[in-house]
Design a protein around this motif. Structure first.
Motif: not given
Length: 219
Positions: A104-113, A194-205, A214-219
């Motif tokens: 849950f914390d990680d989901m919230e963090q992806a949204v906050m980022d 734009d939001v989908k793109h940013v969220f995808t990276r934030a979620f992967a991170k 980890a590979d996806q977050a580094a792309e």
């Protein structure tokens, strides 16, 4: 981790895809999967109920083209509509450090980022899952289901300025809570893509607990 953009899809069709994918992840036939999508207008009730927080009768719902669905997710009442980003992670949690609380914390963090990327500062509220701009304005709702340590359902992040469908409910059953969105807080229209793109990276991170993530977050 697989990320699949379903576009605009009906609630029950998306639910069927979730359950099919859930079975695959449980059986080891599929990877952890993140579905990104938007729903047509629908109000959903959680396992904690929510019908008492619905302000429209069946005739009014039908007249406005709003579907009403009982779900298996946690939480109370919420709604979905075009202009809201819905994310459904079908995710095996049992071997992740921190278990469900960390999930849950990680989901919230992806949204906050994601919100921070567009200049929107957000907070967490203890005992009120999701992401908030302040003590009353809620920008993202969360509610999941879990079957044998694999999650489904997920989160709904308001992107477009029009959040008027929330007028039909008491938001998440919380008196005084009001909806807001990334566009409303940013003071400009933010494109969904734009939001989908940013969220995808934030979620992967946030979920970078495997070589694939980890590979996806580094792309």
């Amino acid at each position: 981790m697989k990320i699949i953009d379903l576009g605009l899809i009906g609630y029950k069709d998306a639910e069927a895809l979730q359950l099919e994918t859930l079975d695959g992840v449980l059986n080891g036939d599929r990877d952890n999967t993140l579905f990104l999508l938007e729903h047509p207008k629908v109000i959903t009730l959680g396992r904690q109920g929510g019908a008492e927080n619905l302000h429209l009768n069946p005739e009014q719902l039908e007249a406005h083209g709003i579907e009403l669905v009982q779900t298996t997710r946690g939480g109370n009442i919420t709604c979905h509509f075009p202009g809201q980003l819905v994310a459904y992670p079908i995710w095996r949690v049992e071997k992740r450090p921190g278990g469900m609380r960390k999930f849950f914390d990680d989901m919230e963090q992806a949204v906050m980022d994601t919100c921070a990327h567009f200049g929107v500062a957000t907070i967490r509220r203890p005992k009120h899952p999701g992401v908030w701009v302040d003590e009353t304005r809620k920008i993202c709702s969360m509610g999941i289901g879990v079957r044998h340590w694999v999650t489904y359902h997920g989160l709904a992040l308001n992107v477009a300025s029009d959040t008027s469908l929330f007028n039909a409910i008491t938001l998440c059953g919380i008196q005084g809570a009001v909806p807001t969105s990334i566009s409303a807080e940013a003071g400009r229209d933010i494109p969904m893509e734009d939001v989908k793109h940013v969220f995808t990276r934030a979620f992967a991170k946030a979920f970078a607990d495997s070589a694939v993530a980890a590979d996806q977050a580094a792309e």
